[in-house]
Structure formats: structure tokens, C-alpha cells
Design a protein around this motif. Structure first.
Motif, PDB file in Angstrom:
ATOM      1  N   GLY A   1       4.212  18.744  15.741  1.00  0.00           N
ATOM      2  CA  GLY A   1       2.994  18.049  16.123  1.00  0.00           C
ATOM      3  C   GLY A   1       3.303  16.580  16.331  1.00  0.00           C
ATOM      4  N   ILE A   2       2.637  15.958  17.300  1.00  0.00           N
ATOM      5  CA  ILE A   2       2.901  14.540  17.612  1.00  0.00           C
ATOM      6  C   ILE A   2       1.591  13.768  17.605  1.00  0.00           C
ATOM      7  N   VAL A   3       1.603  12.645  16.908  1.00  0.00           N
ATOM      8  CA  VAL A   3       0.499  11.693  16.953  1.00  0.00           C
ATOM      9  C   VAL A   3       0.990  10.472  17.714  1.00  0.00           C
ATOM     10  N   ARG A   4       0.225  10.063  18.704  1.00  0.00           N
ATOM     11  CA  ARG A   4       0.612   8.943  19.575  1.00  0.00           C
ATOM     12  C   ARG A   4      -0.260   7.741  19.271  1.00  0.00           C
ATOM     13  N   VAL A   5       0.356   6.582  19.205  1.00  0.00           N
ATOM     14  CA  VAL A   5      -0.331   5.318  18.937  1.00  0.00           C
ATOM     15  C   VAL A   5       0.049   4.336  20.033  1.00  0.00           C
ATOM     16  N   SER A   6      -0.928   3.575  20.560  1.00  0.00           N
ATOM     17  CA  SER A   6      -0.635   2.592  21.598  1.00  0.00           C
ATOM     18  C   SER A   6      -1.468   1.341  21.380  1.00  0.00           C
ATOM     19  N   GLY A   7      -0.819   0.193  21.525  1.00  0.00           N
ATOM     20  CA  GLY A   7      -1.532  -1.068  21.383  1.00  0.00           C
ATOM     21  C   GLY A   7      -0.696  -2.109  20.658  1.00  0.00           C
ATOM     22  N   PRO A   8      -1.219  -3.312  20.529  1.00  0.00           N
ATOM     23  CA  PRO A   8      -0.436  -4.421  19.955  1.00  0.00           C
ATOM     24  C   PRO A   8      -0.040  -4.220  18.501  1.00  0.00           C
ATOM     25  N   ARG A   9      -0.740  -3.349  17.750  1.00  0.00           N
ATOM     26  CA  ARG A   9      -0.432  -3.159  16.337  1.00  0.00           C
ATOM     27  C   ARG A   9       0.345  -1.865  16.088  1.00  0.00           C
ATOM     28  N   ALA A  10       0.922  -1.306  17.152  1.00  0.00           N
ATOM     29  CA  ALA A  10       1.620  -0.027  16.999  1.00  0.00           C
ATOM     30  C   ALA A  10       2.755  -0.117  15.984  1.00  0.00           C
ATOM     31  N   GLU A  11       3.548  -1.186  16.034  1.00  0.00           N
ATOM     32  CA  GLU A  11       4.665  -1.307  15.088  1.00  0.00           C
ATOM     33  C   GLU A  11       4.159  -1.472  13.659  1.00  0.00           C
ATOM     34  N   GLN A  12       3.092  -2.240  13.473  1.00  0.00           N
ATOM     35  CA  GLN A  12       2.529  -2.397  12.123  1.00  0.00           C
ATOM     36  C   GLN A  12       2.024  -1.058  11.581  1.00  0.00           C
ATOM     37  N   ILE A  13       1.419  -0.281  12.452  1.00  0.00           N
ATOM     38  CA  ILE A  13       0.951   1.048  12.028  1.00  0.00           C
ATOM     39  C   ILE A  13       2.138   1.900  11.607  1.00  0.00           C
ATOM     40  N   GLY A  14       3.223   1.836  12.373  1.00  0.00           N
ATOM     41  CA  GLY A  14       4.419   2.604  12.032  1.00  0.00           C
ATOM     42  C   GLY A  14       4.973   2.219  10.673  1.00  0.00           C
ATOM     43  N   LEU A  15       5.012   0.937  10.394  1.00  0.00           N
ATOM     44  CA  LEU A  15       5.525   0.488   9.094  1.00  0.00           C
ATOM     45  C   LEU A  15       4.603   0.905   7.963  1.00  0.00           C
ATOM     46  N   ALA A  16       3.320   1.074   8.251  1.00  0.00           N
ATOM     47  CA  ALA A  16       2.355   1.436   7.208  1.00  0.00           C
ATOM     48  C   ALA A  16       2.365   2.925   6.894  1.00  0.00           C
TER      49      ALA A  16
ATOM     50  N   GLY B   1       1.473  22.149  11.903  1.00  0.00           N
ATOM     51  CA  GLY B   1       0.282  22.739  11.322  1.00  0.00           C
ATOM     52  C   GLY B   1      -0.952  21.881  11.550  1.00  0.00           C
ATOM     53  N   TYR B   2      -2.102  22.520  11.663  1.00  0.00           N
ATOM     54  CA  TYR B   2      -3.347  21.806  11.948  1.00  0.00           C
ATOM     55  C   TYR B   2      -3.616  20.718  10.914  1.00  0.00           C
ATOM     56  N   LEU B   3      -3.494  21.048   9.614  1.00  0.00           N
ATOM     57  CA  LEU B   3      -3.849  20.098   8.559  1.00  0.00           C
ATOM     58  C   LEU B   3      -2.895  18.928   8.507  1.00  0.00           C
ATOM     59  N   VAL B   4      -1.598  19.180   8.646  1.00  0.00           N
ATOM     60  CA  VAL B   4      -0.637  18.092   8.513  1.00  0.00           C
ATOM     61  C   VAL B   4      -0.777  17.093   9.665  1.00  0.00           C
ATOM     62  N   VAL B   5      -1.015  17.587  10.882  1.00  0.00           N
ATOM     63  CA  VAL B   5      -1.173  16.676  12.022  1.00  0.00           C
ATOM     64  C   VAL B   5      -2.438  15.849  11.868  1.00  0.00           C
ATOM     65  N   ARG B   6      -3.536  16.497  11.415  1.00  0.00           N
ATOM     66  CA  ARG B   6      -4.770  15.755  11.183  1.00  0.00           C
ATOM     67  C   ARG B   6      -4.579  14.711  10.094  1.00  0.00           C
ATOM     68  N   SER B   7      -3.791  15.033   9.085  1.00  0.00           N
ATOM     69  CA  SER B   7      -3.556  14.077   7.989  1.00  0.00           C
ATOM     70  C   SER B   7      -2.781  12.868   8.475  1.00  0.00           C
ATOM     71  N   VAL B   8      -1.815  13.083   9.384  1.00  0.00           N
ATOM     72  CA  VAL B   8      -1.061  11.952   9.946  1.00  0.00           C
ATOM     73  C   VAL B   8      -1.985  11.072  10.778  1.00  0.00           C
ATOM     74  N   LEU B   9      -2.868  11.687  11.565  1.00  0.00           N
ATOM     75  CA  LEU B   9      -3.819  10.904  12.356  1.00  0.00           C
ATOM     76  C   LEU B   9      -4.755  10.119  11.438  1.00  0.00           C
ATOM     77  N   GLN B  10      -5.249  10.744  10.387  1.00  0.00           N
ATOM     78  CA  GLN B  10      -6.134  10.043   9.442  1.00  0.00           C
ATOM     79  C   GLN B  10      -5.415   8.888   8.760  1.00  0.00           C
ATOM     80  N   ALA B  11      -4.115   9.048   8.507  1.00  0.00           N
ATOM     81  CA  ALA B  11      -3.333   7.955   7.923  1.00  0.00           C
ATOM     82  C   ALA B  11      -3.281   6.764   8.876  1.00  0.00           C
ATOM     83  N   CYS B  12      -3.144   7.040  10.173  1.00  0.00           N
ATOM     84  CA  CYS B  12      -3.122   5.968  11.171  1.00  0.00           C
ATOM     85  C   CYS B  12      -4.476   5.257  11.220  1.00  0.00           C
ATOM     86  N   VAL B  13      -5.560   6.045  11.150  1.00  0.00           N
ATOM     87  CA  VAL B  13      -6.896   5.450  11.136  1.00  0.00           C
ATOM     88  C   VAL B  13      -7.067   4.567   9.912  1.00  0.00           C
ATOM     89  N   ALA B  14      -6.592   5.033   8.768  1.00  0.00           N
ATOM     90  CA  ALA B  14      -6.681   4.235   7.536  1.00  0.00           C
ATOM     91  C   ALA B  14      -5.885   2.947   7.657  1.00  0.00           C
TER      92      ALA B  14
END
Length: 457
Positions: A20-35, A91-104
Motif C-alpha cells: 500500500g502507498i500513501v502519497r504526500v505532496s506540498g512544502p511540508r512533505a519532508e517534515q511529514i516524512g520525518l514525523a 492491508g486496509y487497516l495499516v494503510v489507513r493508519s499510515v494516512l491518519q498518521a500523516c493527518v496527525a
């Protein structure tokens, strides 16, 4: 107005899968990755390098999954912004959890098509290329995919740019005389204007002519099997799709509801529809409803195959079906040709295509496939790497407006109207071309186009 915030979405199909892949785009992409990602070797990100590590919840540091992460710094990315991709188990849950982590960690959930919209707004692709992305995703045949890929590579945009250049050159000559109204337009200048406008119109008309087969490749066509009960409709469907998709029975009226299957014929996607047999004296309410639906679909289908059972005489039910087909495109198919013929072929329409088949032995099926392909793709040029064709209704409608403006220009030129009025017609043509490439497309149209995309693209 375009907001340069940071967005995220799941980029892979929902459900269970290997990755599963979660994609992030924008000026804070690297900060999100570090978080949300902790690389096994530690440290930050080098651009376009894949790292192995743990995906974590930024709120408490707990591990969500092991996975990979890659940061693609602007402008060398899909959106021309900093783009982060987080790879985890599918898996459905793990991908959703990664996306929720990015939102957080501070991202906004992306709107449908927003990544591609940012690629367009940031100048990486034109609007033709952006629209072709969804065509690539939705392609159901090799031919449709090939056409979509050529548009994604910019062939249509370059063709329209050449049309635009011809109109710009003609407009430049006109505007030179607008600036110096005391000088009449000489015949040589009019000849140059006429040559460029004519060349532009010819290119536009060629593109519009390509829409007939381009649309067929992109969207496919519907072919309805119509005939009286036990005419061989379900057997023909099974033979065309090469599997037992529909129940075949000697009992008349067993098909009550529509059965649809996609069949590819020489790159042409056909939606074959098996419908209830049509007869005047039906058995019960269910069969009556099936017949009503069949008659309703006759008017909607791109083509009807009228199946006539060659082992039975042509009767009142067959005549009733032909009456319902009046004014509709159809091909007559004689079925059950392996049995003793009882049908008088002189009762069939003389001016209609006629194909004889036996679904049981396969006899005539190749001829039927060739007839279907020829019907929809008549006069279509062979697919090649340099073929430019349009397949989008929006493009066809806009080009029709451009041709209308060119027709007005010619009327006004012959009426000897002033150069400034002639220039208005040519500017309308440029505006129409810009609506396709994105140079002058209204925001409401852009929103409508990208809203048809899936989230994450």
C-alpha cells in the motif's frame, strides 16, 4: 484559488494487497516524512532515494508497520512539489493508519485528482495530458491504452499548439492593420491570412473526424443481442466471451434480466448485452418485465444484433422485433446453422448486413467479430506512434465552437468587415483551443474535470 498546502491520500486501490502507498505532496512533505517515518540508518532524506525503516504514529511514537519511504524534491516530481511516498503492507487497516498518521502530522486530505491538478497548475503537464491520466487508468484494451498514452505524452497538445500558431500568425497580420487603419489590407496579406486560417481549419476538422473512433476506443460500445426466445442469444454470448456466462436452456423465456460482459475485438471494447427474448405471448409477469427492459434497451444500444433462428421459420415474433428495430442500427445474425435450415432468408431485410454463425461449433464467429470491428471502426486509420486522435466529448464540443468561429471569420471576411471585427473571430478560436490545453479553461470546468479522478491521483 490554488492553495500551496500539503496534501495526502492513499495512492493504491483500497483492500488487501502486497503493498500500500500513501502519497504526500506540498512544502511540508519532508517534515511529514520525518514525523511518521524512522529510517533504520537514521538521518534525513536524500532526494529520490528509497529508505527502509518503521512507519510510526507521530503522537506517541508507536510502530504502525515496517516499510519504505522515498522523498522526491521539487521540481523532479509528479506535481513539481516535494512529494513523499510511504510504502507499507497493503492491508486496509495499516494503510489507513499510515494516512491518519500523516493527518496527525499536519497534512490535509487530498481532493479527487488533486495531485494531477497540481501537476497541471505547476506547469508540468497541460490539461490534455492531465485528462489523459484518467484515460490511462480506465483503459480496458491495448488500443485504448495506446491512445491514452500518446495523449499523456503530449501529442494532442503539440497538435493544438501548431493550430494555435497558425491562428496567431493570421491574427498578427490583422492586428498590424488595426494599429495602422489608414492602410488597407493588401491582397497578398489577405492571401497569407487565408492560407493560415484554412490550414488551421483543416487540422481541426481532421481532429474532429478522429473523435468517432477515438471515443469508441476510450469508452467502448454496447451491443445488444435481440431475438425471440431460444434464438441462441445466450449461446452466442457464451461463445463470444469464451465461457459459460449465461444459462442455456431449451425452455423458452429463461433469460429474464440483462447479462453484460466486456469483449475485446481487435482492440475494440464491446459490452455485449444478453437480454430477454421478445415474443408477443409471454409466460408470466417476470418475463413481461424482462421483455419491457429489452425493448427499452433497443433505443440505447450502439448496435443491435438481431438473432434469427435458422432452424425455425420466420414468424410473427421475428416481424415484431424487426418493427421495433426500425430506424435503429442493427446487424442480422443467422444462428444454429448446424441444424437443418427452416428459415426463408428472403424474408430478411435485403439492405442489412447478414452473418451466419453456429455458437456450438464456432463457425462464423470470426466473421461476426470482423463485421463488428468494421462497423465501428470504418475508415479509422491504423494505430501508430504518431496518430493524434481525440476521444473526449469536451474536446469535440470545444473544437466544434472553434470551427464555428472560423466559419464566421470567413463570412465576415467575404463581407469586407473591418480588421478589428475579423480579429474577434480569430481570438475566439484561440480561446477555444486554450480551453482544451488549459490556457483559458474556466475554474468551474477545471474543478469538474478533476473531480472525476480517483482520490490519490
Amino acid at each position: 484559488m490554488y492553495l500551496a498546502d500539503t496534501i495526502a491520500a492513499i495512492a493504491t486501490p483500497q483492500g488487501c494487497g502486497g503493498i500500500g502507498i500513501v502519497r504526500v505532496s506540498g512544502p511540508r512533505a519532508e517534515q511529514i516524512g520525518l514525523a511518521v517515518f524512522c529510517a533504520k540508518r537514521g538521518g534525513g532524506f536524500d532526494s529520490h532515494r528509497l529508505y527502509y525503516g518503521r512507519l510510526i504514529n507521530p503522537l506517541d511514537g508507536s510502530t504502525i508497520d515496517e516499510g519504505m519511504a522515498v522523498l522526491m524534491r521539487a521540481p523532479r516530481s509528479y506535481t513539481r512539489e516535494d512529494v513523499l511516498e510511504l510504502h507499507c503492507h497493503g492491508g486496509y487497516l495499516v494503510v489507513r493508519s499510515v494516512l491518519q498518521a500523516c493527518v496527525a502530522a499536519g497534512v490535509r486530505l487530498a481532493d479527487p485528482g488533486e495531485f494531477t491538478k497540481r501537476a497541471f497548475l505547476n506547469g508540468r503537464i497541460d490539461l490534455c495530458q492531465a485528462e489523459s491520466v484518467i484515460d490511462v487508468i480506465n483503459s480496458r484494451t491495448d488500443a485504448a491504452l495506446s491512445l491514452a498514452q500518446r495523449q499523456r505524452e503530449g501529442l494532442l497538445g503539440r497538435e493544438l499548439d501548431s493550430v494555435r500558431q497558425l491562428i496567431v500568425e493570421a491574427l498578427a497580420i490583422l492586428e498590424a492593420h488595426i494599429d495602422f487603419p489608414e492602410d488597407d489590407i493588401d491582397p497578398a496579406s489577405y492571401a497569407l491570412i487565408y492560407d493560415r486560417v484554412t490550414a488551421a481549419r483543416n487540422q481541426i476538422v481532421r481532429l474532429m473526424d478522429s473523435f468517432r473512433y477515438g471515443k469508441v476506443l476510450r469508452e467502448g460500445v454496447s451491443v445488444l443481442l435481440a431475438g425471440k426466445p431460444n434464438a441462441g442469444k445466450s449461446s452466442l454470448l457464451n461463445a463470444l466471451v469464451c465461457e459459460d456466462r449465461a444459462i442455456v436452456s431449451a425452455v423458452p423465456g429463461t433469460t429474464r434480466d440483462m447479462i453484460e460482459e466486456i469483449v475485446t475485438v481487435n482492440g475494440l471494447p464491446l459490452r455485449i448485452i444478453d437480454a430477454a427474448g421478445i415474443r408477443r405471448h409471454h409466460g408470466d409477469e417476470l418475463e413481461q418485465e424482462g421483455i419491457r427492459r429489452t425493448l427499452g434497451r433497443l433505443a440505447e444500444a450502439d448496435l443491435v444484433l438481431f438473432l434469427a433462428d435458422s432452424s425455425r421459420p420466420f414468424d410473427a415474433d421475428d416481424h415484431e422485433i424487426l418493427s421495433a428495430l426500425a430506424g435503429r442500427p442493427y446487424i442480422t445474425v443467422l444462428t444454429k446453422t448446424d441444424l437443418s435450415p427452416q428459415l426463408d432468408s428472403q424474408l430478411l431485410p435485403a439492405c442489412n448486413d447478414l452473418v451466419s454463425v453456429c455458437s456450438k461449433t464456432g463457425a462464423g464467429l470470426e466473421l461476426l467479430r470482423a463485421t463488428l470491428h468494421r462497423y465501428f471502426m470504418v475508415d479509422a486509420p491504423p494505430l501508430s506512434d504518431d496518430l493524434v486522435a481525440i476521444s473526449n466529448v469536451r474536446h469535440q464540443d470545444v473544437l466544434a465552437r472553434a470551427v464555428s468561429s472560423l466559419a464566421l471569420f470567413e463570412q465576415h471576411r467575404q463581407s469586407a468587415l473591418s480588421p478589428d471585427l475579423l480579429a474577434v473571430d480569430l481570438r475566439d478560436v484561440l480561446s477555444a483551443i486554450g480551453e482544451i490545453t488549459g490556457a483559458t479553461t474556466p475554474d468551474a470546468v477545471l474543478d469538474l474535470i478533476f473531480s472525476s479522478f480517483c482520490i490519490g491521483k
